[in-house]
Design an enzyme around this catalytic site. Structure first.
Site, PDB file in Angstrom:
ATOM      1  N   GLU A  54     100.988  -3.397  22.846  1.00  0.00           N
ATOM      2  CA  GLU A  54     100.390  -2.388  23.725  1.00  0.00           C
ATOM      3  C   GLU A  54     101.460  -1.789  24.633  1.00  0.00           C
ATOM      4  OE1 GLU A  54      97.190  -4.061  26.062  1.00  0.00           O
ATOM      5  OE2 GLU A  54      96.485  -2.085  26.690  1.00  0.00           O
ATOM      6  N   ASN A 201      88.258   0.453  22.831  1.00  0.00           N
ATOM      7  CA  ASN A 201      88.571  -0.963  23.093  1.00  0.00           C
ATOM      8  C   ASN A 201      87.782  -1.445  24.300  1.00  0.00           C
ATOM      9  OD1 ASN A 201      90.497  -3.421  23.143  1.00  0.00           O
ATOM     10  ND2 ASN A 201      90.682  -2.580  25.213  1.00  0.00           N
ATOM     11  N   GLU A 202      87.156  -2.597  24.170  1.00  0.00           N
ATOM     12  CA  GLU A 202      86.421  -3.206  25.296  1.00  0.00           C
ATOM     13  C   GLU A 202      85.647  -2.132  26.069  1.00  0.00           C
ATOM     14  OE1 GLU A 202      88.917  -5.874  27.631  1.00  0.00           O
ATOM     15  OE2 GLU A 202      89.198  -7.185  25.912  1.00  0.00           O
ATOM     16  N   TYR A 269      90.410 -14.986  24.976  1.00  0.00           N
ATOM     17  CA  TYR A 269      91.639 -15.496  25.580  1.00  0.00           C
ATOM     18  C   TYR A 269      91.436 -16.934  26.052  1.00  0.00           C
ATOM     19  CZ  TYR A 269      93.761 -10.897  25.406  1.00  0.00           C
ATOM     20  OH  TYR A 269      94.315  -9.720  24.953  1.00  0.00           O
ATOM     21  N   GLU A 326      92.186  -9.497  19.528  1.00  0.00           N
ATOM     22  CA  GLU A 326      92.961  -9.952  20.698  1.00  0.00           C
ATOM     23  C   GLU A 326      92.629 -11.412  20.919  1.00  0.00           C
ATOM     24  OE1 GLU A 326      92.805  -7.692  24.375  1.00  0.00           O
ATOM     25  OE2 GLU A 326      92.779  -5.806  23.249  1.00  0.00           O
ATOM     26  N   GLN A 375     100.480 -10.867  23.019  1.00  0.00           N
ATOM     27  CA  GLN A 375     100.993  -9.687  22.343  1.00  0.00           C
ATOM     28  C   GLN A 375     102.390  -9.987  21.814  1.00  0.00           C
ATOM     29  OE1 GLN A 375     100.602  -6.030  24.593  1.00  0.00           O
ATOM     30  NE2 GLN A 375      98.483  -6.516  25.202  1.00  0.00           N
TER      31      GLN A 375
END
Ligand code: AHR
Length: 522
Positions: A54, A201-202, A269, A326, A375
């Site tokens: 990103e 995204n999200e 996450y 992710e 990432q």
């Protein structure tokens, strides 16, 4: 370090010896595994080993792209060291330009002469100027250099359907249109191929704080204007939930026909503490945060299971994949770093988080056909860290390297019986595992021993095959937070594994404490 259970007579002996001051004898736990070579499952899509890159901190600028005039050795602006490291990792796919950044990204601002590109503030990440020096052409140049496919994330939050459709035409058009001419003037004659295209995204958060029904309508509108020749349409991805939530996936499955969407994404996450305000440190952590990290990462299994059950019910023909686009560890930011840059050190613990997640993904290989760790460079659970001209490969890099044989291999189901590793009130299964038949015909078995103090004694039977020889690779170190640094770049790295033997058609394996082992069985 305080353990609450003594698992076996051997462990009791060890404890008594330790109390009496005599040298401790390690107490192996008993783990037994059956690998079902007789019941092969789905192919583990190589895209399960995808990367997410990103516009965030030094993820791209400095980490990958330094510009042609940089004193750091580069090819056309791309760091030679980082490109070589990624190439040898067999990265199948790169997701770009975000994340949250995708919903503020306007592709026209990142094409044409670099000196004339638009400069904006990156409001998501650190509030720093984004000069758009890395744009569409640079992205495709990067993935060409490392041999990966493109996953492009379109802007739904601040973009338009027309902007997305124009970007598609700019990237993939082969007729004499104004946008195709513009691409050619900017240096690229042939159209590029896009493997995957995500719509936003999200959207429940940084992508626009939308309601799921509103997004489902927007998704259909965006998907309707993706024009591509038959057989060339990218796989279309709808943005789904995080963690255990299911409202977005349920709404999308209700509102969008499977033919209009090839996958629904999810994010997860791993925070050591589970608390976003105080996530826990990347290094120098107590054993309580070692075990809680794994207890938290193992929750992903249940979250995927729930979402896969919803997919199975709504889409029995298995047209729609679940893409975990992710995932990874997220710690408190490194001291003295810009908190918006998400800089964190990477240790042996991260490598074990990675292998544990790989073993989960393999279990659901028929639906989980793509994932991307967050990432690639210098951000969150990175493969690579850079400091000026210096570069190090992290323990996570090595976990990916050890698991390369799983790419496009056929998943073999496993039965696992293992003891618990317990600290205080927290228990996790000591060993986790996955297995596959490689394209070359061998069997690979990936094993993680989560216990930082005890080895694991593992017996592996292979139903439907008779092992003749076994080799492998191991990644371990003496400290839970062992790490590679710019002064000691090679402190943690994989070495050949000699702890496995074959006898009577069975494998006997001793996994060192806190280790990742990948066995190669012939
Ligand atoms: O990976 C960092 C950020 O985490 C991404 O931009 C966003 O999608 C997620 O919240």
């Amino acid at each position: 370090m305080k353990k609450t259970i003594i698992r076996s007579a051997a462990a009791l002996t060890t404890a008594l010896l330790t109390l009496s001051g005599a040298a401790a004898v390690p107490a192996p736990a008993d783990t037994s595994i059956v690998v079902h070579a007789d019941k092969p499952g789905a192919v583990i899509n190589k895209n399960v080993y995808g990367q997410f890159t990103e516009h965030l901190g030094h993820g791209i600028y400095e980490g990958i792209y330094v510009g042609k005039d940089s004193p750091i050795p580069n090819t056309n602006g791309f760091r030679k060291d980082v490109v070589a490291a990624l190439k040898s990792l067999h990265v199948p796919l790169v997701r770009w330009p975000g994340g949250c950044f995708a919903d503020q990204y306007h592709w026209r601002e990142g094409v044409g002469p670099q000196s004339q590109r638009v400069v904006r503030i990156n409001n998501n990440w650190g509030g720093v100027p984004e000069n758009n020096a890395f744009g569409t052409h640079e992205f495709f140049e990067l993935i060409d250099m490392i041999g990966a496919d493109a996953y492009v994330n379109a802007n739904v939050g601040t973009g338009t359907v027309q902007e997305m459709a124009d970007w598609m035409e700019y990237m993939t058009g082969d007729q004499d249109t104004t946008l195709v001419k513009m691409r050619k003037i900017n240096g690229r004659d042939k159209p590029w191929k896009i493997a995957m295209l995500a719509m936003g995204n999200e959207l429940w958060g940084c992508g626009g704080n939308m309601r799921p029904d509103y997004y489902a309508d927007l998704y259909k509108q965006y998907a309707s204007f993706v024009h591509a020749k038959p057989g060339e349409r990218p796989l279309l991805i709808a943005s789904g939930d995080s963690d255990k939530d299911t409202v977005w996936i349920s709404t999308l499955l209700k509102e969008v026909k499977p033919g209009m969407m090839d996958a629904i994404s999810m994010h997860y996450y791993t925070l050591p503490t589970g608390d976003w305000q105080h996530k826990g440190a990347a290094i120098g952590f107590p054993e309580s945060e070692w075990i809680s990290t794994f207890a938290n990462t193992l929750q992903l299994d249940g979250f995927i299971k729930t979402k896969v059950a919803l997919l199975n019910a709504a889409d029995p023909k298995n047209k729609v994949g679940l893409y975990v686009d992710e995932w990874g560890t997220w710690y408190d930011p490194a001291p003295n770093s810009n908190p918006g840059f998400l800089v964190q050190q990477n240790s042996l613990r991260d490598a074990l988080v990675a292998s544990t997640n790989f073993n989960i993904f393999h279990k659901y290989a028929d639906r989980v056909r793509m994932t991307a760790i967050a990432q690639t460079v210098n951000v969150l659970q990175a493969m690579i860290l850079t400091d000026g001209a210096k570069m190090i490969k992290t323990p996570t890099y090595y976990a990916y390297q050890m698991y390369i044989p799983f790419q496009d291999a056929t998943m073999l189901p496993v039965d696992l019986k293992t003891a618990n590793y317990t600290l205080g009130k927290v228990s996790v299964p000591q060993v986790n595992v996955s297995a596959a038949k490689t394209k070359a015909g061998g069997i690979v078995v990936g094993l993680t021993n989560l216990d930082p103090n005890q080895p694991a004694s593992v017996s592996i039977a292979i139903a439907g095959a008779k092992p003749g020889a076994v080799g492998g690779t191991v990644l371990t170190a003496s400290a839970m937070d062992a790490q590679n640094t710019f002064d000691a770049p090679d402190a943690v790295h994989p070495v050949p594994f000699s702890g496995a033997t074959v006898a009577d058609g069975k494998l006997s394996v001793t996994l060192p404490p806190k280790s990742v082992v990948v066995l190669d069985v012939k």
